[in-house]
Write an enzyme that holds these catalytic residues in place. Structure first.
Site, mmCIF file in Angstrom:
data_model
loop_
_atom_site.group_PDB
_atom_site.id
_atom_site.type_symbol
_atom_site.label_atom_id
_atom_site.label_comp_id
_atom_site.label_asym_id
_atom_site.label_seq_id
_atom_site.Cartn_x
_atom_site.Cartn_y
_atom_site.Cartn_z
ATOM 1 N N SER A 68 0.882 -1.175 0.000
ATOM 2 C CA SER A 68 0.000 0.000 0.000
ATOM 3 C C SER A 68 0.916 1.222 0.000
ATOM 4 C CB SER A 68 -0.835 -0.021 1.285
ATOM 5 O OG SER A 68 -1.404 1.238 1.567
ATOM 6 N N TYR A 81 -1.660 -1.443 10.840
ATOM 7 C CA TYR A 81 -1.842 -1.675 9.395
ATOM 8 C C TYR A 81 -0.659 -1.115 8.605
ATOM 9 C CZ TYR A 81 -3.673 -1.502 4.666
ATOM 10 O OH TYR A 81 -3.815 -1.664 3.314
HETATM 11 N N1 NAP Z 1 -8.788 -0.615 -0.859
HETATM 12 C C1 NAP Z 1 -7.769 0.174 -0.539
HETATM 13 O O1 NAP Z 1 -7.921 1.400 -0.358
HETATM 14 C C2 NAP Z 1 -6.384 -0.425 -0.411
HETATM 15 C C3 NAP Z 1 -5.292 0.442 -0.449
HETATM 16 C C4 NAP Z 1 -4.001 -0.074 -0.362
HETATM 17 C C5 NAP Z 1 -3.815 -1.436 -0.213
HETATM 18 N N2 NAP Z 1 -4.891 -2.274 -0.153
HETATM 19 C C6 NAP Z 1 -4.638 -3.713 0.014
HETATM 20 O O2 NAP Z 1 -5.197 -4.405 -1.078
HETATM 21 C C7 NAP Z 1 -5.465 -5.763 -0.694
HETATM 22 C C8 NAP Z 1 -6.831 -6.143 -1.166
HETATM 23 O O3 NAP Z 1 -7.796 -5.411 -0.429
HETATM 24 P P1 NAP Z 1 -9.121 -4.815 -1.099
HETATM 25 O O4 NAP Z 1 -8.978 -3.361 -1.170
HETATM 26 O O5 NAP Z 1 -9.505 -5.565 -2.311
HETATM 27 O O6 NAP Z 1 -10.142 -5.084 0.101
HETATM 28 P P2 NAP Z 1 -11.365 -6.090 0.200
HETATM 29 O O7 NAP Z 1 -12.338 -5.844 -0.884
HETATM 30 O O8 NAP Z 1 -11.835 -5.970 1.627
HETATM 31 O O9 NAP Z 1 -10.713 -7.521 -0.034
HETATM 32 C C9 NAP Z 1 -9.838 -8.065 0.945
HETATM 33 C C10 NAP Z 1 -9.511 -9.496 0.603
HETATM 34 O O10 NAP Z 1 -8.748 -10.042 1.670
HETATM 35 C C11 NAP Z 1 -9.381 -11.217 2.139
HETATM 36 N N3 NAP Z 1 -9.292 -11.332 3.600
HETATM 37 C C12 NAP Z 1 -9.522 -10.373 4.508
HETATM 38 N N4 NAP Z 1 -9.386 -10.875 5.753
HETATM 39 C C13 NAP Z 1 -9.059 -12.190 5.609
HETATM 40 C C14 NAP Z 1 -8.798 -13.246 6.530
HETATM 41 N N5 NAP Z 1 -8.836 -13.045 7.847
HETATM 42 N N6 NAP Z 1 -8.490 -14.457 6.016
HETATM 43 C C15 NAP Z 1 -8.454 -14.669 4.685
HETATM 44 N N7 NAP Z 1 -8.713 -13.712 3.776
HETATM 45 C C16 NAP Z 1 -9.005 -12.482 4.230
HETATM 46 C C17 NAP Z 1 -10.845 -11.074 1.751
HETATM 47 O O11 NAP Z 1 -11.434 -12.334 1.658
HETATM 48 P P3 NAP Z 1 -13.032 -12.497 1.987
HETATM 49 O O12 NAP Z 1 -13.742 -11.703 0.946
HETATM 50 O O13 NAP Z 1 -13.220 -13.965 1.893
HETATM 51 O O14 NAP Z 1 -13.210 -11.929 3.352
HETATM 52 C C18 NAP Z 1 -10.744 -10.363 0.407
HETATM 53 O O15 NAP Z 1 -10.519 -11.299 -0.626
HETATM 54 C C19 NAP Z 1 -5.252 -5.827 0.811
HETATM 55 O O16 NAP Z 1 -4.005 -6.416 1.092
HETATM 56 C C20 NAP Z 1 -5.270 -4.357 1.239
HETATM 57 O O17 NAP Z 1 -4.521 -4.128 2.414
HETATM 58 C C21 NAP Z 1 -6.168 -1.796 -0.259
#
Ligand code: NAP
Length: 192
Positions: A68, A81
C-alpha cells in the site's frame, strides 16, 4: 481438500488478502490486530516460502505482493496496518533483489485509497484520506498486472500516489506523521 504444492505447478502467486483497522492503538482490539498481522504478514510470508523453491527450480515464476502507499511512512491512527504494509514492501523488495537473474520476479503493488470492501471493513468511509482521489479497483488491478508481467519491483498506481510514495520518505518525519494522522482522521461533520 488438501493441496500438495509439490504435485501442481503454480506459475504465479498473488498475495492479495489483507485488511486494516483504524483508531488510536491504545484503544484498538488486540485480537483483530493479531489477526491482521497473521493475514497481512504471516500468511504472505508462508505462501511465498512454500511456492518460491519450485519457481526457482523451474527458473520461472511471478509473485505479486499487496502492500500500500501506507508502506512508505508510519500511520498514526492505523499504526499496525501501516507497519504490516511496511513489512510487505521491505520483505518483497529484499527477496526481489536476491532473486535477480533467477527467472523469478517479485513485485509489490502499492495502491493508495481504492474503492473496494476494504474501506467499510476498516471503518474509513469518513476519513480525510477517502475524501478525494479514490481510484477504482479495475485501474489498480490493471496497473498491478502490467507491472507484474514486466517484473517491476515496486508498482504505485496513479500520479498522486506516486508523488506521495516518493516524497514521504524525504519529508521531516514529524511533519509526515502529522499529515498522515490528519488523513486518517474523520472529516468534521460540517465538511461531509
Ligand atoms: N482498498 C484500498 O484502499 C487499499 C489500499 C491499499 C492497499 N490495499 C490492500 O489491497 C489488498 C486487497 O484489499 P481490497 O482493497 O480488495 O479489500 P477487500 O475488498 O476488503 O478484499 C480483501 C480481501 O482479503 C481477504 N481477507 C480479509 N481478511 C481475511 C482473513 N482473515 N483471512 C483470509 N482472507 C481475508 C478477503 O477475503 P473475503 O472476501 O473472503 O473476506 C478479500 O478477498 C489488501 O491487502 C489491502 O490491504 C487496499
Amino acid at each position: 481438500m488438501t493441496l500438495n504444492v509439490h504435485e501442481v505447478t503454480i506459475d504465479a502467486l498473488v498475495n492479495n488478502a489483507g485488511f486494516g483497522l483504524t483508531g488510536p492503538f491504545v484503544a484498538t482490539d488486540l485480537e483483530k490486530e493479531l489477526e491482521m498481522i497473521q493475514v497481512n504478514i504471516v500468511a504472505l510470508t508462508e505462501l511465498t516460502k512454500l511456492l518460491l523453491p519450485g519457481m526457482v527450480t523451474r527458473r520461472s515464476g511471478r509473485i505479486l505482493n499487496l502492500a500500500s502507499t501506507a508502506a512508505f511512512q508510519p500511520g498514526p491512527l492505523m499504526a499496525v496496518y501501516y507497519a504490516t504494509k511496511a513489512y510487505v514492501l521491505s520483505f518483497s523488495e529484499a527477496i526481489a533483489s536476491e532473486l535477480a537473474g533467477s527467472g523469478v520476479t517479485v513485485s509489490t503493488l502499492c495502491p493508495g485509497p481504492t474503492r473496494t470492501g476494504f474501506v467499510a471493513r476498516a471503518h474509513m468511509e469518513r476519513t480525510n484520506l477517502f475524501r478525494s482521489g479514490v481510484m477504482d479497483a479495475a485501474t489498480v488491478a490493471d496497473a498491478g498486472y502490467r507491472g507484474l508481467m514486466k517484473g517491476q519491483h515496486v508498482i504505485v498506481p496513479g500520479l498522486r500516489n506516486k508523488l506521495l510514495a516518493l516524497s514521504a520518505p524525504l519529508g521531516p518525519r514529524k511533519l509526515v506523521n502529522a499529515i498522515v494522522r490528519w488523513l486518517n482522521q474523520d472529516r468534521p461533520a460540517s465538511a461531509r
